[in-house]
Structure formats: structure tokens, C-alpha cells
Design a protein around this motif. Structure first.
Motif, PDB file in Angstrom:
ATOM      1  N   GLU A  83      -3.022  -9.846  14.956  1.00  0.00           N
ATOM      2  CA  GLU A  83      -2.821 -10.338  13.593  1.00  0.00           C
ATOM      3  C   GLU A  83      -4.160 -10.875  13.077  1.00  0.00           C
ATOM      4  N   ILE A  84      -4.539 -10.443  11.889  1.00  0.00           N
ATOM      5  CA  ILE A  84      -5.750 -10.957  11.243  1.00  0.00           C
ATOM      6  C   ILE A  84      -5.304 -11.841  10.090  1.00  0.00           C
ATOM      7  N   GLY A  85      -5.407 -13.157  10.289  1.00  0.00           N
ATOM      8  CA  GLY A  85      -4.938 -14.123   9.300  1.00  0.00           C
ATOM      9  C   GLY A  85      -3.701 -14.857   9.801  1.00  0.00           C
ATOM     10  N   THR A  86      -3.908 -16.022  10.422  1.00  0.00           N
ATOM     11  CA  THR A  86      -2.801 -16.752  11.065  1.00  0.00           C
ATOM     12  C   THR A  86      -2.044 -17.635  10.093  1.00  0.00           C
ATOM     13  N   ASP A 106      -3.624  -9.621   7.142  1.00  0.00           N
ATOM     14  CA  ASP A 106      -3.196 -10.489   6.035  1.00  0.00           C
ATOM     15  C   ASP A 106      -4.211 -11.620   5.897  1.00  0.00           C
ATOM     16  N   ALA A 107      -5.428 -11.249   5.546  1.00  0.00           N
ATOM     17  CA  ALA A 107      -6.510 -12.234   5.432  1.00  0.00           C
ATOM     18  C   ALA A 107      -7.224 -12.011   4.103  1.00  0.00           C
ATOM     19  N   ASP A 108      -8.509 -12.393   4.019  1.00  0.00           N
ATOM     20  CA  ASP A 108      -9.222 -12.245   2.752  1.00  0.00           C
ATOM     21  C   ASP A 108      -9.335 -10.771   2.384  1.00  0.00           C
ATOM     22  N   LYS A 109      -8.925 -10.450   1.174  1.00  0.00           N
ATOM     23  CA  LYS A 109      -8.773  -9.049   0.769  1.00  0.00           C
ATOM     24  C   LYS A 109     -10.093  -8.319   0.545  1.00  0.00           C
ATOM     25  N   PRO A 110     -11.178  -8.968   0.106  1.00  0.00           N
ATOM     26  CA  PRO A 110     -12.440  -8.232  -0.011  1.00  0.00           C
ATOM     27  C   PRO A 110     -12.896  -7.614   1.310  1.00  0.00           C
ATOM     28  N   SER A 111     -12.469  -8.203   2.431  1.00  0.00           N
ATOM     29  CA  SER A 111     -12.863  -7.684   3.747  1.00  0.00           C
ATOM     30  C   SER A 111     -11.892  -6.644   4.287  1.00  0.00           C
ATOM     31  N   ASN A 112     -10.886  -6.246   3.515  1.00  0.00           N
ATOM     32  CA  ASN A 112      -9.901  -5.276   4.013  1.00  0.00           C
ATOM     33  C   ASN A 112     -10.521  -3.993   4.563  1.00  0.00           C
ATOM     34  N   PRO A 113     -11.575  -3.434   3.932  1.00  0.00           N
ATOM     35  CA  PRO A 113     -12.154  -2.215   4.518  1.00  0.00           C
ATOM     36  C   PRO A 113     -12.654  -2.433   5.944  1.00  0.00           C
ATOM     37  N   ASP A 114     -13.341  -3.552   6.171  1.00  0.00           N
ATOM     38  CA  ASP A 114     -13.842  -3.845   7.518  1.00  0.00           C
ATOM     39  C   ASP A 114     -12.707  -4.143   8.476  1.00  0.00           C
TER      40      ASP A 114
END
Length: 217
Positions: A63-66, A135-143
Motif C-alpha cells: 500500500e502506498i499511502g497509509t 492512494d498517495a500524492d497524485k502528482p507522483s502517480n506515474p512514478d
């Protein structure tokens, strides 16, 4: 239709199909008391994540984003007794609230919280994972997606939340979150190792949606 109607329908669906759970309710109460943003998944979405984990036979989940550990608890409960969920959280305060909630749920031995920027902790993880929830910061979704793919097994599933952004994703000149999500979609569409779809949702969390990515090879 408006937000009140969406929220009312979600409340009905949760009441009809999901048993009350004091541990999960307390997790949300503790998050609110600690001043955390109330951006956790809704209960019916949490149960969907648990069902997806069961459907793929997950033994290891990333999970990315706790945040407060709410979705982690849902997914970890779907694991076998020797299963493992690794969850990454940037904010130490959030991680501490999550740690208490996870301990109360009796899942401390099944869930590992790693604190720090996800793009710094991801290179230290060893796959493969059966399910990845982003489910974390959306600008980093590609990475995040590229790391999720690298750490997933063939046949695994990647779920990305909040991809509709109240319709903002359809605007090429949208905010950083929408642009990050659009770039992720471009990467997914060009990636021959996956097949994917995205679904719009409305409910207590407003107008949004999620992306489902199946790793085929």
C-alpha cells in the motif's frame, strides 16, 4: 442528484451489506481526533479492496499511502495468517495513528509501516506483491505506478484510487494531481505487460473513481 443523495445511497449500501465494525469505526474516530484529513476510503470501498485481495489470492500486499491505517486493516484481514502487508507513509504523525489502529485490530504482526517519502522507500522493497494499492500524492502517480509494476507478479493487481478528480482528469490543463494521473494513464496505455480499465464512482467521497490494472506478464 447531489452530494447529499450520493452520501445517502452510500449510507444505505453500507448499512445493508457491511457489518458494523467497532475497530474500523474507532480507527476513523482516532484519525479525526488527531486532526488527520478524512480522505480514507469509504467502508464499501474498503470491503471492495478486501474482496479484490481475496480474488487474487493475495499473500503479500503493498500500500502506498497509509493515512490512519483504515484501508490497510481492510486488506490485511483478507490475508492468510502468514500474509504480509507493507504500507508506506510520508507523515510520521499519520504513521503513529495508523500504528495504534493496527495494534488495536490485532494486525501488528501482519502489517509493516515504513515511514518516509515513498519514492525513497520503494527501492528498498523486495517483490513480488500480489496486490498494490496506490492512494498517495497524485502528482507522483506515474512514478508510483512504475514501481508497482516492477514489484508485482504476473497475474497481480494494481489499484489506483482517486483518478477522476471530480472530472478534472478530463482536462489536459488541470491541476498537478489531474496531470499526474493523466500521465499515469498514458504510461499504462503504452505498457504491454498490463491490461487496465478505470471506473467513475459517486458516493460519500464525492465524484471520483479508481483504476484497475492487471499485470499479465
Amino acid at each position: 442528484m447531489d452530494q447529499d443523495a450520493f452520501t445517502a445511497v452510500d449510507a444505505y449500501l453500507v448499512e445493508a451489506l457491511i457489518d458494523r465494525d467497532e475497530i474500523l469505526d474507532q480507527a476513523l474516530s482516532d484519525a479525526r481526533a488527531a486532526g488527520l484529513p478524512m480522505i480514507n476510503v469509504a467502508p464499501n470501498q474498503g470491503k471492495l479492496l478486501a474482496m479484490l485481495a481475496e480474488l487474487v489470492g493475495a499473500r503479500r500486499i503493498l500500500e502506498i499511502g497509509t493515512l490512519a491505517g483504515y484501508s490497510a486493516i481492510w486488506m490485511a484481514r483478507a490475508l492468510p495468517p502468514d500474509g504480509q502487508l507493507v504500507t508506506l507513509e510520508y507523515e510520521p504523525k499519520h504513521a503513529e495513528v495508523a500504528r495504534r489502529n493496527i495494534e488495536r485490530a490485532g494486525l501488528a504482526g501482519r502489517i509493516e509501516i515504513r515511514v518516509g517519502a515513498a519514492l525513497e522507500t520503494l527501492p528498498h522493497l523486495r517483490g513480488p506483491f500480489d496486490l498494490v494499492f496506490i492512494d498517495a500524492d497524485k502528482p507522483s502517480n506515474p512514478d508510483y505506478f512504475e514501481w508497482a509494476l516492477k514489484l508485482s507478479r504476473p497475474g497481480g493487481l494494481i489499484v489506483v484510487d482517486n483518478v477522476v478528480r471530480s472530472g478534472g482528469v478530463a482536462n489536459p490543463k488541470g491541476d498537478a494531481s489531474a496531470r499526474g494521473t493523466r500521465r499515469m494513464f498514458e504510461i499504462i496505455a503504452a505498457e504491454p505487460r498490463v491490461t487496465a480499465t478505470a471506473v467513475q464512482t459517486v458516493g460519500s467521497k464525492g465524484w471520483d473513481g479508481f483504476c484497475l490494472v492487471r499485470v499479465v506478464r
